[in-house]
Design a protein around this motif. Structure first.
Motif, PDB file in Angstrom:
ATOM      1  N   LYS A   1      -5.428  11.123  11.504  1.00 24.95           N
ATOM      2  CA  LYS A   1      -5.409   9.483  12.564  1.00 24.95           C
ATOM      3  C   LYS A   1      -4.317   8.914  11.637  1.00 24.95           C
ATOM      4  N   CYS A   2      -3.683   7.775  12.171  1.00 27.24           N
ATOM      5  CA  CYS A   2      -2.815   7.340  11.437  1.00 27.24           C
ATOM      6  C   CYS A   2      -2.895   6.132  10.716  1.00 27.24           C
ATOM      7  N   PHE A   3      -2.036   5.488  10.247  1.00 21.69           N
ATOM      8  CA  PHE A   3      -1.625   3.887  10.442  1.00 21.69           C
ATOM      9  C   PHE A   3      -3.015   3.282   9.291  1.00 21.69           C
ATOM     10  N   ILE A   4      -4.129   4.072   8.471  1.00 22.86           N
ATOM     11  CA  ILE A   4      -5.592   3.829   8.255  1.00 22.86           C
ATOM     12  C   ILE A   4      -5.843   2.732   6.817  1.00 22.86           C
ATOM     13  N   THR A   5      -5.986   1.158   7.119  1.00 23.08           N
ATOM     14  CA  THR A   5      -6.697   0.850   6.239  1.00 23.08           C
ATOM     15  C   THR A   5      -7.056   1.117   5.708  1.00 23.08           C
ATOM     16  N   ASN A   6      -6.681   0.767   3.833  1.00 30.52           N
ATOM     17  CA  ASN A   6      -8.059   1.067   3.036  1.00 30.52           C
ATOM     18  C   ASN A   6      -8.403   2.694   2.746  1.00 30.52           C
TER      19      ASN A   6
ATOM     20  N   PRO B   1      -0.253   9.964   1.851  1.00 27.87           N
ATOM     21  CA  PRO B   1       0.387   9.126   0.939  1.00 27.87           C
ATOM     22  C   PRO B   1       0.538   8.035   1.910  1.00 27.87           C
ATOM     23  N   GLU B   2       1.004   7.301   1.035  1.00 27.01           N
ATOM     24  CA  GLU B   2       1.181   5.845   1.789  1.00 27.01           C
ATOM     25  C   GLU B   2       2.407   5.864   2.541  1.00 27.01           C
ATOM     26  N   TYR B   3       2.159   5.077   3.296  1.00 25.10           N
ATOM     27  CA  TYR B   3       3.345   5.059   4.265  1.00 25.10           C
ATOM     28  C   TYR B   3       4.040   3.800   2.880  1.00 25.10           C
ATOM     29  N   SER B   4       5.738   3.762   3.656  1.00 25.38           N
ATOM     30  CA  SER B   4       6.717   2.601   3.317  1.00 25.38           C
ATOM     31  C   SER B   4       6.751   1.930   4.414  1.00 25.38           C
ATOM     32  N   LYS B   5       6.089   0.229   4.003  1.00 25.61           N
ATOM     33  CA  LYS B   5       5.533  -0.536   5.289  1.00 25.61           C
ATOM     34  C   LYS B   5       6.879  -1.882   5.023  1.00 25.61           C
ATOM     35  N   VAL B   6       7.550  -2.306   6.300  1.00 29.17           N
ATOM     36  CA  VAL B   6       8.192  -3.563   5.677  1.00 29.17           C
ATOM     37  C   VAL B   6       7.323  -5.043   5.721  1.00 29.17           C
ATOM     38  N   GLY B   7       6.034  -4.718   5.887  1.00 28.26           N
ATOM     39  CA  GLY B   7       5.607  -6.081   5.232  1.00 28.26           C
ATOM     40  C   GLY B   7       3.819  -5.304   4.242  1.00 28.26           C
TER      41      GLY B   7
ATOM     42  N   PRO C   1      -1.878   7.885   6.621  1.00 26.90           N
ATOM     43  CA  PRO C   1      -2.291   8.736   7.320  1.00 26.90           C
ATOM     44  C   PRO C   1      -3.726  10.070   6.728  1.00 26.90           C
ATOM     45  N   ILE C   2      -4.378  10.071   7.517  1.00 25.75           N
ATOM     46  CA  ILE C   2      -5.521  11.315   7.484  1.00 25.75           C
ATOM     47  C   ILE C   2      -5.287  12.254   8.150  1.00 25.75           C
ATOM     48  N   TYR C   3      -6.576  13.339   7.566  1.00 22.32           N
ATOM     49  CA  TYR C   3      -6.078  14.480   8.440  1.00 22.32           C
ATOM     50  C   TYR C   3      -7.334  15.547   7.652  1.00 22.32           C
TER      51      TYR C   3
END
Ligand SMILES: Cc1cc2nc3c(=O)[nH]c(=O)nc-3n(C[C@H](O)[C@H](O)[C@H](O)COP(=O)(O)OP(=O)(O)OC[C@H]3O[C@@H](n4cnc5c(N)ncnc54)[C@H](O)[C@@H]3O)c2cc1C
Length: 375
Positions: free
Chosen positions: A152-157, A193-199, A207-209
């Motif tokens: 899965k990708c872009f998962i908040t919390n 690891p945490e993404y480096s995000k614009v905002g 992401p989770i695997y």
């Protein structure tokens, strides 16, 4: 709409917290890209995470509208914290509350309602989020356990120290999507690891695997094969909540720009005295106001138990656009200072874009609204 005394009191308590506790410190967390765990815990003590959840599990059972009022107040000051609440409640905890068994609710909801733990909702996959029914993540039953493989990708919390649970969708058979709860620390679950995000830099997105990840058969949320219908329902609620957050951002940008334009002078007078600036402020007020009406309308319909899918799409589309426009114009009114990260409107400018992407992109909202027109 006139708020009830209870609603007004709750919104005012959250506003006070946002102004006094979040506003002074959030810029620092944001610049460091750090999740503000202490702030989120304190927010939990206000009851924000339990607003919509059943009383018997520590919630207030006060409805979506009440949660939206809180999200608007938090979003007015900072949307990283607001989305932490939004994702944890409307997608995560609500999945258990609406579809889970009594045993699942007893086990997980009390900590989630108290804001001691957070729940992530994992739907989006690397191969696509809009076509969410196409789920590459697979789960098969083996010796009384679900064995999950996929990503899965872009998962908040997903990876905060407060994360108690990840609720993930997976294909459990031909054309069959189901929802399964997975606790962090389960062998075979890797939190990336945490993404480096614009905002939204003070929110946690990862992401989770799943690699042969085994959880008990009882971790299935609701009925097998009902995952698609479940996440559509959750997303309808999430859209209204995101619209409230977006309204907060639109209002916060107006507040900041109005104060600045009355103070900042050019050619010997406050810049607000120029009609071009005053009209920008008038348009910002218009957008914040109509965005608020749209989310209140959708939330009220939801709380009355009426169909509200189209209203949710309208609210999400309109409020996210209001936030984008207001962030852009507020930045313009701040001039060069608006491009400096120390200025709150600069943070809004970086944060607003994702509002057009999350909880179904704005193209999806238009598709839903068009469908409601029969086209
Ligand atoms: C900060 C952040 C936090 C997030 N948190 C979560 C979370 O907690 N849980 C979760 O599950 N997901 C989360 N997401 C994922 C988010 O929901 C998806 O990014 C979003 O649904 C879009 O999916 P995608 O990125 O795969 O884009 P795609 O689906 O690849 O879409 C790309 C573009 O194509 C357009 N498009 C696609 N299909 C059509 C079509 N049929 N007609 C017209 N246009 C189309 C889209 O509108 C978009 O503009 C988060 C994303 C971000 C950035």
């Amino acid at each position: 709409m006139r708020l009830t005394p209870e609603q007004a009191e709750f919104a005012s308590a959250v506003r006070e917290f946002a102004e006094t506790e979040i506003k002074p410190v959030i810029g620092d967390y944001y610049e460091r890209g750090t999740f503000p765990v202490d702030l989120v815990r304190e927010l939990g003590k206000l009851g924000v995470f339990g607003v919509t959840l059943p009383e018997e599990y520590g919630g207030a059972d006060a409805g979506l509208l009440m949660l939206c009022l809180a999200l608007e107040e938090i979003g007015r000051v900072d949307s990283s914290v607001a989305v932490t609440v939004e994702a944890a409640v409307t997608l995560g905890a609500e999945a258990l509350s609406r579809f889970g068994t009594d045993e699942q609710r007893r086990r997980w909801l009390p900590r989630l309602a108290a804001g001691e733990g957070l729940c992530a909702f994992a739907l989006t996959e690397p191969s696509g989020g809009t076509d969410a029914g196409h789920t590459d993540t697979r789960a098969r039953l083996e010796d009384g356990q679900w064995v999950i493989d996929g990503a899965k990708c872009f998962i908040t919390n997903a990876g905060t120290e407060m994360t108690d649970l990840i609720v993930a969708t997976a294909t459990t058979g031909p054309g069959e999507v189901s929802t399964i709860a997975v606790e962090p620390g389960t062998p075979g679950l890797e939190i990336g690891p945490e993404y480096s995000k614009v905002g939204w830099r003070a929110s946690d997105t990862r992401p989770i695997y799943f690699d042969g990840c085994r959880v008990p058969e009882e971790n299935l949320i609701g009925e097998r094969g009902k995952g698609f219908a479940q996440f559509l329902d959750l997303l309808d609620h999430g859209r209204v909540a995101l619209a409230a957050l977006s309204t907060g951002m639109a209002q916060g940008c107006l507040d900041e720009a109005l104060a600045h334009s009355k103070e900042r002078e050019a050619f010997g007078k406050p810049i607000a005295e120029n009609q071009s600036i005053a009209f920008m402020l008038a348009d910002m007020r218009l957008r914040a106001h109509t965005a608020r009406l749209a989310y209140l309308d959708a939330a009220e319909a939801a709380d009355r138990g009426e169909p509200f899918g189209t209203e949710a799409a309208i609210a999400k589309l309109h409020a996210s656009q209001a936030a984008v426009e207001n962030a852009r114009e507020a930045t313009q009114i701040f001039g060069g200072y608006g491009f400096m990260n120390e200025t709150p409107v600069a943070r809004a400018w970086r944060d607003c874009k994702v509002l057009e992407i999350g909880e179904g992109t704005n193209e999806v909202q238009r598709m839903l609204i068009a469908r409601s027109l029969g086209v």
